[in-house]
Scaffold this active site. Structure first.
Site, PDB file in Angstrom:
ATOM      1  N   PHE A 186       0.772  -1.108   0.279  1.00  0.00           N
ATOM      2  CA  PHE A 186       0.113  -0.467   0.008  1.00  0.00           C
ATOM      3  C   PHE A 186       0.663   1.066   0.187  1.00  0.00           C
ATOM      4  O   PHE A 186       2.205   1.530   0.100  1.00  0.00           O
ATOM      5  CB  PHE A 186      -1.103   0.372   1.097  1.00  0.00           C
ATOM      6  CG  PHE A 186      -0.232   0.209   2.478  1.00  0.00           C
ATOM      7  CD1 PHE A 186      -0.097   1.349   3.469  1.00  0.00           C
ATOM      8  CD2 PHE A 186       0.169  -0.948   3.250  1.00  0.00           C
ATOM      9  CE1 PHE A 186       0.289   2.022   4.657  1.00  0.00           C
ATOM     10  CE2 PHE A 186       0.930  -0.676   3.954  1.00  0.00           C
ATOM     11  CZ  PHE A 186       0.818   0.621   4.844  1.00  0.00           C
ATOM     12  N   CYS A 187       0.303   2.821  -0.151  1.00  0.00           N
ATOM     13  CA  CYS A 187       1.424   3.208  -0.350  1.00  0.00           C
ATOM     14  C   CYS A 187       0.144   4.799  -0.595  1.00  0.00           C
ATOM     15  O   CYS A 187      -1.577   4.283  -0.043  1.00  0.00           O
ATOM     16  CB  CYS A 187       2.128   4.000  -2.073  1.00  0.00           C
ATOM     17  SG  CYS A 187       0.841   3.647  -3.266  1.00  0.00           S
ATOM     18  N   THR A 188       0.126   5.887  -0.646  1.00  0.00           N
ATOM     19  CA  THR A 188      -1.136   7.243  -0.623  1.00  0.00           C
ATOM     20  C   THR A 188      -1.666   6.631  -1.321  1.00  0.00           C
ATOM     21  O   THR A 188      -3.366   6.555  -0.832  1.00  0.00           O
ATOM     22  CB  THR A 188      -0.144   8.135  -1.176  1.00  0.00           C
ATOM     23  OG1 THR A 188       1.224   8.216   0.094  1.00  0.00           O
ATOM     24  CG2 THR A 188      -1.366   9.640  -0.097  1.00  0.00           C
ATOM     25  N   GLY A 190      -2.284   4.492  -4.165  1.00  0.00           N
ATOM     26  CA  GLY A 190      -1.399   3.435  -5.665  1.00  0.00           C
ATOM     27  C   GLY A 190      -1.010   3.327  -6.237  1.00  0.00           C
ATOM     28  O   GLY A 190      -0.547   2.269  -6.507  1.00  0.00           O
ATOM     29  N   ILE A 215      -4.159   4.447   0.359  1.00  0.00           N
ATOM     30  CA  ILE A 215      -4.658   4.506   1.803  1.00  0.00           C
ATOM     31  C   ILE A 215      -5.556   5.571   1.866  1.00  0.00           C
ATOM     32  O   ILE A 215      -6.439   5.880   2.202  1.00  0.00           O
ATOM     33  CB  ILE A 215      -3.757   5.394   2.504  1.00  0.00           C
ATOM     34  CG1 ILE A 215      -1.990   4.443   3.187  1.00  0.00           C
ATOM     35  CG2 ILE A 215      -4.006   5.946   3.908  1.00  0.00           C
ATOM     36  CD1 ILE A 215      -0.697   4.866   3.236  1.00  0.00           C
TER      37      ILE A 215
END
Length: 295
Positions: A186-188, A190, A215
């Protein structure tokens, strides 16, 4: 929430797709954004597009309608948050070799994405402690260390990377710890986790997913369950809470460290000049034998 007090719509959107006329299209993107008074950053790359823009509701809607007129970008859906003022000071439309630098040219997400997991499904997995096949779920944060420090999912594996190009080597070094798990990257928003998940598939991981929309989409759809802290964003707001509202977290003008509300109480925090992280850096330099460093 979009309202008279929060009239600015902040969008983030990307798509991996062959984009072979970036030079030709760049002036068109500049002209359209200027026409609509939009500010922010657009990256045009051979592997696709990445956008962080802000404007009033009708301006953003007009831009997205224009963007969708290109068949390559017709299915882009932007993630939205709202603010009381324009979060960007200028418009930048840049041509880059990659959407997010990984230096792994064999990764072409448009030729086949890694499996994705939607926010509601991930929440259910985390609620029950395993995926639908009974395998333990491991969350892998693909962001840089200072972003992770602002907030992340509970019990996340954080490799403390300082730039995304470090990710392939770190994953290889920790292969044994992940092989029998279901991994969710995951990241901010995608982008990083999509590339990360594809890379992990390419090197032999057989149960890896990306968190669809990152997120921010998770916050939008299920709130902050299984997440602690806030989410770092790259604009004046610095961080958003699980309601997608700006928080009191800020960023130091001098050293660029993230400064939490608690750290802002420190006498070393002077807005625009210094923070406790600056002081720590000074002490570390002295400890390493730099006698000219002031404390």
């Amino acid at each position: 929430m979009h309202s008279a007090t929060n009239p600015y719509v902040n969008i983030s959107a990307y798509k991996f797709i062959t984009f072979n006329n970036t030079e030709e299209r760049r002036p068109e993107f500049i002209a359209k954004c200027q026409e609509l008074n939009l500010k922010g950053t657009i990256l045009l790359t051979p592997e696709g597009i990445n956008m962080f823009l802000a404007g009033l509701r009708h301006e953003i809607d007009a831009y997205m309608n224009w963007l969708h007129s290109d068949p390559r970008f017709a299915d882009i859906i932007a993630k939205e948050s709202y603010s009381d003022r324009q979060p960007f000071t200028k418009l930048l439309v840049k041509i880059k070799p990659e959407i997010i630098t990984m230096r792994m040219p064999l990764i072409k997400p448009e030729e086949g994405r890694a499996p994705s997991v939607e926010a509601k499904t991930l929440k259910r997995w985390l609620d029950q402690g395993h995926d639908d096949n009974g395998k333990p779920v491991v969350m892998v944060d693909t962001r840089n260390d200072f972003e992770v420090d602002v907030g992340s999912f509970d019990n996340t594996i954080d490799y403390r990377i300082t730039k995304f190009t470090e990710f392939p080597a770190v994953i290889e070094a920790n292969r044994d710890a992940l092989n029998d798990k279901t991994v969710v990257t995951f990241c901010t928003g995608g982008i990083r986790c999509e590339k990360a998940a594809i890379h992990m598939q390419n090197v032999g991981f057989n149960s890896v997913y990306q968190l669809e929309g990152g997120i921010l989409k998770y916050f939008e759809e299920v709130g902050g369950d299984h997440y602690h802290g806030d989410c770092f964003v790259f604009d004046y707001r610095t961080a958003l809470n699980s309601r997608l509202e700006a928080t009191d977290t800020t960023q130091c003008f001098a050293c660029r460290a993230v400064v939490t509300p608690r750290e802002q109480i420190s006498p070393w925090y002077i807005a625009g000049k210094s923070c406790p992280h600056c002081k720590k850096q000074s002490r570390d330099q002295v400890a390493q034998g730099n006698p000219n460093q002031q404390t």
